[in-house]
Design an enzyme around this catalytic site. Structure first.
Site, mmCIF file in Angstrom:
data_model
loop_
_atom_site.group_PDB
_atom_site.id
_atom_site.type_symbol
_atom_site.label_atom_id
_atom_site.label_comp_id
_atom_site.label_asym_id
_atom_site.label_seq_id
_atom_site.Cartn_x
_atom_site.Cartn_y
_atom_site.Cartn_z
ATOM 1 N N ARG A 63 -11.112 17.646 -24.994
ATOM 2 C CA ARG A 63 -10.749 16.561 -24.081
ATOM 3 C C ARG A 63 -9.280 16.637 -23.700
ATOM 4 O O ARG A 63 -8.446 16.999 -24.502
ATOM 5 C CB ARG A 63 -11.031 15.199 -24.770
ATOM 6 C CG ARG A 63 -12.413 14.679 -24.446
ATOM 7 C CD ARG A 63 -12.806 13.477 -25.224
ATOM 8 N NE ARG A 63 -11.818 12.416 -25.357
ATOM 9 C CZ ARG A 63 -12.053 11.270 -26.016
ATOM 10 N NH1 ARG A 63 -13.237 11.053 -26.561
ATOM 11 N NH2 ARG A 63 -11.122 10.356 -26.116
ATOM 12 N N ARG B 2 -2.160 7.261 -28.352
ATOM 13 C CA ARG B 2 -3.423 6.503 -28.454
ATOM 14 C C ARG B 2 -3.480 5.734 -29.770
ATOM 15 O O ARG B 2 -3.969 4.611 -29.819
ATOM 16 C CB ARG B 2 -4.624 7.460 -28.338
ATOM 17 C CG ARG B 2 -4.892 7.891 -26.895
ATOM 18 C CD ARG B 2 -5.737 9.136 -26.810
ATOM 19 N NE ARG B 2 -7.017 9.002 -27.478
ATOM 20 C CZ ARG B 2 -7.736 10.047 -27.908
ATOM 21 N NH1 ARG B 2 -7.292 11.273 -27.745
ATOM 22 N NH2 ARG B 2 -8.893 9.838 -28.485
ATOM 23 N N ARG C 271 -11.315 18.724 -32.220
ATOM 24 C CA ARG C 271 -12.608 18.234 -31.708
ATOM 25 C C ARG C 271 -13.087 19.070 -30.518
ATOM 26 O O ARG C 271 -12.334 19.356 -29.605
ATOM 27 C CB ARG C 271 -12.454 16.777 -31.262
ATOM 28 C CG ARG C 271 -13.683 16.268 -30.521
ATOM 29 C CD ARG C 271 -13.717 14.797 -30.401
ATOM 30 N NE ARG C 271 -12.609 14.228 -29.658
ATOM 31 C CZ ARG C 271 -12.455 12.926 -29.477
ATOM 32 N NH1 ARG C 271 -13.312 12.067 -30.000
ATOM 33 N NH2 ARG C 271 -11.427 12.470 -28.795
ATOM 34 N N ARG D 218 -11.892 -3.463 -27.214
ATOM 35 C CA ARG D 218 -10.683 -2.978 -27.879
ATOM 36 C C ARG D 218 -9.432 -3.750 -27.508
ATOM 37 O O ARG D 218 -8.323 -3.268 -27.749
ATOM 38 C CB ARG D 218 -10.516 -1.469 -27.732
ATOM 39 C CG ARG D 218 -10.337 -0.936 -26.383
ATOM 40 C CD ARG D 218 -10.917 0.449 -26.277
ATOM 41 N NE ARG D 218 -10.104 1.541 -26.721
ATOM 42 C CZ ARG D 218 -10.609 2.767 -26.900
ATOM 43 N NH1 ARG D 218 -11.888 3.014 -26.716
ATOM 44 N NH2 ARG D 218 -9.832 3.738 -27.266
ATOM 45 N N LYS E 232 -16.166 7.012 -34.565
ATOM 46 C CA LYS E 232 -16.990 5.971 -33.910
ATOM 47 C C LYS E 232 -18.113 6.608 -33.095
ATOM 48 O O LYS E 232 -19.272 6.205 -33.185
ATOM 49 C CB LYS E 232 -16.132 5.081 -32.984
ATOM 50 C CG LYS E 232 -14.994 4.371 -33.680
ATOM 51 C CD LYS E 232 -14.233 3.478 -32.726
ATOM 52 C CE LYS E 232 -13.555 4.197 -31.572
ATOM 53 N NZ LYS E 232 -12.485 5.141 -31.989
HETATM 54 P P1 AP5 Z 1 -15.344 11.084 -32.976
HETATM 55 O O1 AP5 Z 1 -16.663 10.609 -33.459
HETATM 56 O O2 AP5 Z 1 -15.267 11.743 -31.650
HETATM 57 O O3 AP5 Z 1 -14.249 9.921 -33.101
HETATM 58 P P2 AP5 Z 1 -14.040 8.584 -32.220
HETATM 59 O O4 AP5 Z 1 -13.650 7.520 -33.175
HETATM 60 O O5 AP5 Z 1 -15.224 8.357 -31.352
HETATM 61 O O6 AP5 Z 1 -12.784 9.054 -31.405
HETATM 62 P P3 AP5 Z 1 -12.435 8.917 -29.845
HETATM 63 O O7 AP5 Z 1 -11.201 9.785 -29.645
HETATM 64 O O8 AP5 Z 1 -13.602 9.247 -28.980
HETATM 65 O O9 AP5 Z 1 -12.072 7.460 -29.759
HETATM 66 P P4 AP5 Z 1 -11.182 6.825 -28.706
HETATM 67 O O10 AP5 Z 1 -11.412 5.417 -29.035
HETATM 68 O O11 AP5 Z 1 -9.773 7.256 -28.692
HETATM 69 O O12 AP5 Z 1 -11.727 7.435 -27.347
HETATM 70 P P5 AP5 Z 1 -12.639 6.829 -26.212
HETATM 71 O O13 AP5 Z 1 -13.460 7.913 -25.667
HETATM 72 O O14 AP5 Z 1 -13.297 5.581 -26.679
HETATM 73 O O15 AP5 Z 1 -14.764 12.071 -34.115
HETATM 74 C C1 AP5 Z 1 -13.509 12.729 -33.958
HETATM 75 C C2 AP5 Z 1 -13.576 14.146 -34.593
HETATM 76 O O16 AP5 Z 1 -13.722 14.018 -36.005
HETATM 77 C C3 AP5 Z 1 -14.777 14.977 -34.127
HETATM 78 O O17 AP5 Z 1 -14.387 16.311 -33.999
HETATM 79 C C4 AP5 Z 1 -15.820 14.825 -35.262
HETATM 80 O O18 AP5 Z 1 -16.680 15.941 -35.373
HETATM 81 C C5 AP5 Z 1 -14.922 14.654 -36.484
HETATM 82 N N1 AP5 Z 1 -15.490 13.776 -37.502
HETATM 83 C C6 AP5 Z 1 -16.190 12.606 -37.283
HETATM 84 N N2 AP5 Z 1 -16.532 12.048 -38.464
HETATM 85 C C7 AP5 Z 1 -16.029 12.856 -39.442
HETATM 86 C C8 AP5 Z 1 -16.058 12.796 -40.877
HETATM 87 N N3 AP5 Z 1 -16.653 11.809 -41.551
HETATM 88 N N4 AP5 Z 1 -15.422 13.787 -41.554
HETATM 89 C C9 AP5 Z 1 -14.805 14.807 -40.897
HETATM 90 N N5 AP5 Z 1 -14.760 14.913 -39.541
HETATM 91 C C10 AP5 Z 1 -15.362 13.952 -38.825
HETATM 92 O O19 AP5 Z 1 -11.549 6.363 -25.138
HETATM 93 C C11 AP5 Z 1 -10.809 7.311 -24.386
HETATM 94 C C12 AP5 Z 1 -9.944 6.586 -23.368
HETATM 95 O O20 AP5 Z 1 -10.786 5.844 -22.465
HETATM 96 C C13 AP5 Z 1 -8.985 5.526 -23.945
HETATM 97 O O21 AP5 Z 1 -7.768 6.094 -24.378
HETATM 98 C C14 AP5 Z 1 -8.818 4.607 -22.726
HETATM 99 O O22 AP5 Z 1 -7.941 5.147 -21.788
HETATM 100 C C15 AP5 Z 1 -10.215 4.585 -22.116
HETATM 101 N N6 AP5 Z 1 -11.043 3.496 -22.671
HETATM 102 C C16 AP5 Z 1 -12.206 3.651 -23.373
HETATM 103 N N7 AP5 Z 1 -12.702 2.443 -23.723
HETATM 104 C C17 AP5 Z 1 -11.841 1.509 -23.252
HETATM 105 C C18 AP5 Z 1 -11.798 0.088 -23.315
HETATM 106 N N8 AP5 Z 1 -12.739 -0.614 -23.964
HETATM 107 N N9 AP5 Z 1 -10.757 -0.553 -22.724
HETATM 108 C C19 AP5 Z 1 -9.814 0.130 -22.059
HETATM 109 N N10 AP5 Z 1 -9.784 1.480 -21.974
HETATM 110 C C20 AP5 Z 1 -10.783 2.174 -22.566
#
Ligand code: AP5
Length: 217
Positions: free
Chosen positions: A162, A173, A130, A91, A16
């Site tokens: 991270r 998660r 990552r 989410r 994402k």
């Molecule tokens: P990446 O692009 O980083 O993936 P992502 O889907 O963004 O993963 P996140 O872990 O950031 O999502 P998340 O939803 O768990 O975390 P968030 O920060 O939102 O890609 C992942 C890896 O794969 C990278 O190394 C990349 O290079 C590689 N890759 C990408 N595309 C690829 C491809 N096509 N092929 C191969 N490799 C590839 O949330 C973190 C925390 O914040 C949550 O757990 C929660 O506690 C809090 N939080 C955030 N938003 C909310 C909300 N709305 N409500 C409540 N709590 C929230």
């Protein structure tokens, strides 16, 4: 022209953040990542950051009211006038409803929801490899490595892993995603805005499919 709101949907590690950054740049829209906003607050030791930390460390969601208020404040800034690419929000069902209500105040709605699909075992592999830059750029030790190991290609800063990318937290998660966020797939499908994207393809091919979906929306 009416604003364009895109919601990137998919499990942790689906790509994402990677895609939201590219798509926002392609369309000249802001990229709003709630995860990045929480991490920024954490770094700046704000009250919001301290509150969010306990949830993030456990792989739990930050409470809806806190998250919604933060997004509401972010969307009220002038750079969101043309729309935004949302990453990690909404989410939960409550966040999706609150987001619809918020957008309707600006005569806007969620226009397209690319749902990036990736199997669970690949998610664990992606997240444990990552590497992040302090400015939010995302790398992977094998799939998307920087030119120099652990160094950001653009600004030369030190990359880091991270805290919530530990295997046990990753698994939790994914469970939280399946329970709280996966129901939004049907929510947006019912609204006719969901487009399924094969997230196992190379990054550029995923971007192409997303851009095509936006064009057709
Ligand atoms: P990446 O692009 O980083 O993936 P992502 O889907 O963004 O993963 P996140 O872990 O950031 O999502 P998340 O939803 O768990 O975390 P968030 O920060 O939102 O890609 C992942 C890896 O794969 C990278 O190394 C990349 O290079 C590689 N890759 C990408 N595309 C690829 C491809 N096509 N092929 C191969 N490799 C590839 O949330 C973190 C925390 O914040 C949550 O757990 C929660 O506690 C809090 N939080 C955030 N938003 C909310 C909300 N709305 N409500 C409540 N709590 C929230």
């Amino acid at each position: 022209m009416s604003p364009l709101f895109i919601v990137m949907l998919g499990p942790p590690g689906a790509g994402k953040g990677t895609q939201a950054k590219i798509v926002a740049q392609n369309l000249d829209l802001v990229h709003i990542s709630t995860g990045d906003l929480f991490r920024e607050n954490l770094k700046n030791e704000t009250e919001l950051g301290q509150l969010a930390q306990q949830y993030m460390d456990e792989g739990e969601l930050v409470p809806d009211d806190v998250t919604i208020r933060m997004v509401e404040e972010r969307l009220s800034r002038p750079d969101c006038e043309d729309g935004a690419v949302m990453d990690g929000f909404p989410r939960t069902a409550a966040q999706a409803k609150a987001f619809d209500d918020l957008l309707s105040k600006f005569d806007a709605q969620v226009d397209v929801v690319p749902y990036i699909k990736v199997p669970d075992d690949e998610l664990v592999e992606r997240l444990s490899g990552r590497w992040m830059s302090p400015s939010g750029r995302v790398y992977h030790e094998k799939n998307n490595p920087p030119v120099v190991k652990w160094i950001d290609d653009i600004d030369g800063s030190q990359l880091y892993q991270r805290d919530d990318d530990k295997p046990e937290t990753i698994r939790h998660r994914i469970e939280v995603y399946n329970q709280e966020t996966a129901p939004l797939i049907e929510y947006y499908r019912d609204k006719g805005v969901l487009v399924e994207i094969d997230g196992t393809q190379p990054i550029e091919a995923v971007t192409e499919d997303i851009m095509q979906a936006i064009k057709e929306a």
